[in-house]
Write an enzyme that holds these catalytic residues in place. Structure first.
Site, PDB file in Angstrom:
ATOM      1  N   GLU A 188       0.824  -1.204   0.000  1.00 11.74           N
ATOM      2  CA  GLU A 188       0.000   0.000   0.000  1.00 11.74           C
ATOM      3  C   GLU A 188       0.863   1.262   0.000  1.00 11.74           C
ATOM      4  OE1 GLU A 188      -2.097  -3.143   2.590  1.00 11.74           O
ATOM      5  OE2 GLU A 188      -0.057  -2.555   2.039  1.00 11.74           O
TER       6      GLU A 188
ATOM      7  N   ALA B 211      16.173 -42.502 -10.616  1.00 14.78           N
ATOM      8  CA  ALA B 211      17.586 -42.710 -10.915  1.00 14.78           C
ATOM      9  C   ALA B 211      17.801 -44.167 -11.302  1.00 14.78           C
ATOM     10  CB  ALA B 211      18.453 -42.367  -9.699  1.00 14.78           C
TER      11      ALA B 211
ATOM     12  N   SER C 169      21.446 -40.019 -11.637  1.00 21.17           N
ATOM     13  CA  SER C 169      20.148 -39.388 -11.893  1.00 21.17           C
ATOM     14  C   SER C 169      20.228 -38.124 -12.732  1.00 21.17           C
ATOM     15  CB  SER C 169      19.479 -39.038 -10.558  1.00 21.17           C
ATOM     16  OG  SER C 169      20.257 -38.097  -9.854  1.00 21.17           O
TER      17      SER C 169
ATOM     18  N   TRP D 169      20.513 -36.269 -16.103  1.00 22.62           N
ATOM     19  CA  TRP D 169      19.302 -35.643 -15.589  1.00 22.62           C
ATOM     20  C   TRP D 169      18.110 -36.436 -16.099  1.00 22.62           C
ATOM     21  CZ3 TRP D 169      19.973 -31.736 -12.253  1.00 22.62           C
ATOM     22  CH2 TRP D 169      21.172 -31.029 -12.292  1.00 22.62           C
TER      23      TRP D 169
ATOM     24  N   GLU E  43      13.312 -31.726  -1.285  1.00 25.19           N
ATOM     25  CA  GLU E  43      13.876 -32.486  -2.407  1.00 25.19           C
ATOM     26  C   GLU E  43      14.781 -33.548  -1.806  1.00 25.19           C
ATOM     27  OE1 GLU E  43      15.612 -30.427  -5.701  1.00 25.19           O
ATOM     28  OE2 GLU E  43      14.288 -28.686  -5.499  1.00 25.19           O
TER      29      GLU E  43
END
Length: 359
Positions: A47, A160, A166, A168, A289
Site C-alpha cells: 500500500e 535414478a 540421476s 538428468w 527435495e
C-alpha cells in the site's frame, strides 16, 4: 484485482517472511494512479509503495479506490500500519481480496478502514491470493510451514538408475521451473543420503532471486562431509540427533547452524518437531527435495501439503523409486490426493497435487 495479484507475485523471493501483497490505486474515472508490491522484510508494504508511486507520478488520490490482495495491516511492526496510510491519503474505497489471518491483524485493519468512513469490499480474487500466500496463511493458522514435496521421475516412476545416477531425468526447462519453486520457499530441505549420493548445492541458481532460502539437511549422525557443496554459501541448518551433539566443531567453524531434534518411534528425526521449529523461524513454505526413504517418511506421517512432480517421457527400467511407503495397504485405504494442475514444461510434464484438507 488480477493485475494486483500479478504485482503481488513479484514479491516472491523478496518479502519473506511477510506475505506477498500487491496494491493498485485507481481514480473514480478508472485511471491508474499508482502501483506497488511488498518489499523485503522491514521495507515498505504494497500500500505504501502504491501511494509513493502515485505521488511520484504527481497524481492526487483523493476519492480513489485501492485494490489490495491482502487486508492492510493494523499494527506497528517494523513498519507503521498500512491502514493508517490509506486513511490518511484521502481514499474513498478499499477492495481487499482476503482477510489476513495474522492474529495481530485478523479483521482489525478492515474495521479501522470502515470506522474512518471508507467503503470496504472483501472477496474478489480470494482463492488466488490464498494460493499465492499458502505458506504464510498456514503458518498464521497452525504455526507450521506449508510443505511442498518435489521429485522428478521417468514414466515408470524411477528417479535414478540402480547405482544412483540421476542427472538428468528431466530436461532444462523442468529444472529451471524447479528452481522457481525453490525461490518461493523459505527453506529447502534434503536428507544426508541425497547429499552423499548427489552432492547438491540446493540453492536457487537458474532464476533470479533477491535472497537464498535456508538450506536444511536432516543428518541424524552428522555424517555431512566438510567438503560437501551444500556448505558453499549461507544460510545452512543441519538437524541431527542427540547422540551426535558436539561431534562436529568443524561445521560450527564454517558458520553452520546445528539443530538437535528428538527421534520418533522409528528412530528417525521427528518431523513434527522440525516443522514446529521452522515455524518459529517464520518459514512459510518448506520445499523438500530428497530420496525415496525420506520422501516416504514425510508422506507416511501426513506432513506433506502439496506434491510437485516432474514426469519425463522416458522409461528407465529398474532403478530407484520416488517414495518408500509402508505397506502394502488395501486400495481403499491408500493415500488419496487432489489435482491442482498439470502443465507441460519443455519436453516434460509438471503435476501438482494437494493433500485433502490442505489449504
Amino acid at each position: 484485482m488480477a493485475a494486483v495479484l500479478d504485482l503481488a507475485a513479484r514479491a516472491i523471493g523478496l518479502s519473506d517472511p511477510n506475505p506477498r501483497v500487491g496494491c493498485a490505486i485507481v481514480s473514480p474515472a478508472g485511471e491508474l494512479l499508482g502501483l506497488g508490491h511488498t518489499q523485503q522484510a522491514g521495507g515498505p508494504h504494497a500500500e505504501v509503495m502504491a501511494l509513493r508511486d502515485a505521488q511520484a507520478r504527481g497524481q492526487d488520490v483523493q476519492g480513489a479506490t485501492a485494490y489490495v490482495s491482502l487486508e492492510p495491516c493494523s499494527h506497528h511492526g517494523r513498519t507503521p500500519p498500512c491502514c493508517e496510510a490509506l486513511i490518511g491519503s484521502g481514499l474513498a474505497r478499499v477492495v481487499v481480496a482476503l482477510e489476513d489471518p495474522n492474529p495481530l491483524v485478523a479483521g482489525q485493519g478492515l474495521a479501522r478502514l470502515r470506522a474512518a468512513g471508507l467503503q470496504v469490499e472483501v472477496g474478489p480474487g480470494a482463492a488466488q491470493a490464498e494460493a499465492l500466500n499458502c505458506g504464510f496463511m498456514q503458518r498464521m493458522r497452525t504455526s507450521r510451514p506449508y510443505v511442498r514435496l518435489k521429485w522428478a521421475s521417468s514414466l515408470d516412476g524411477r528417479t535414478a538408475h540402480p547405482d544412483g545416477r540421476s542427472q538428468w531425468v528431466t530436461g532444462p526447462a523442468a529444472r529451471a521451473d524447479g528452481h522457481a519453486w525453490r525461490k518461493r520457499a523459505g527453506a529447502v530441505l534434503t536428507g544426508i543420503g541425497t547429499v552423499l549420493a548427489d552432492d547438491p548445492r540446493l540453492d536457487v541458481r537458474e532464476v533470479a532471486t533477491a535472497r537464498q532460502p535456508l538450506r536444511v539437511v536432516l543428518d541424524r549422525q552428522l555424517r555431512l562431509p566438510a567438503q560437501a557443496r551444500i556448505l558453499q554459501g549461507e544460510p545452512i541448518l543441519i538437524a541431527h540427533g542427540a547422540a551426535a551433539n558436539g561431534t562436529r566443531p568443524d561445521l560450527l567453524d564454517r558458520g553452520v547452524e546445528l539443530l538437535e531434534l528428538p527421534l520418533n518411534e522409528q528412530g528417525r528425526l521427528d518431523l513434527a518437531v522440525l516443522l514446529d521449529r521452522l515455524g518459529q523461524r517464520q518459514i512459510n513454505e518448506l520445499h523438500v527435495e530428497a530420496g525415496a526413504r525420506l520422501n516416504g517418511s514425510w508422506l507416511a506421517e501426513g506432513k506433506v501439503d502439496e506434491l510437485l512432480v516432474y514426469l519425463a517421457p522416458r522409461l528407465l527400467g529398474p532403478g530407484l523409486g520416488c517414495a518408500e511407503l509402508p505397506g502394502p495397504v488395501p486400495l481403499d485405504d491408500a493415500q488419496r490426493w487432489q489435482w491442482i494442475d498439470a502443465c507441460p514444461v519443455g519436453s516434460d510434464l509438471r503435476l501438482r497435487l494437494r493433500r485433502p484438507g490442505s489449504p
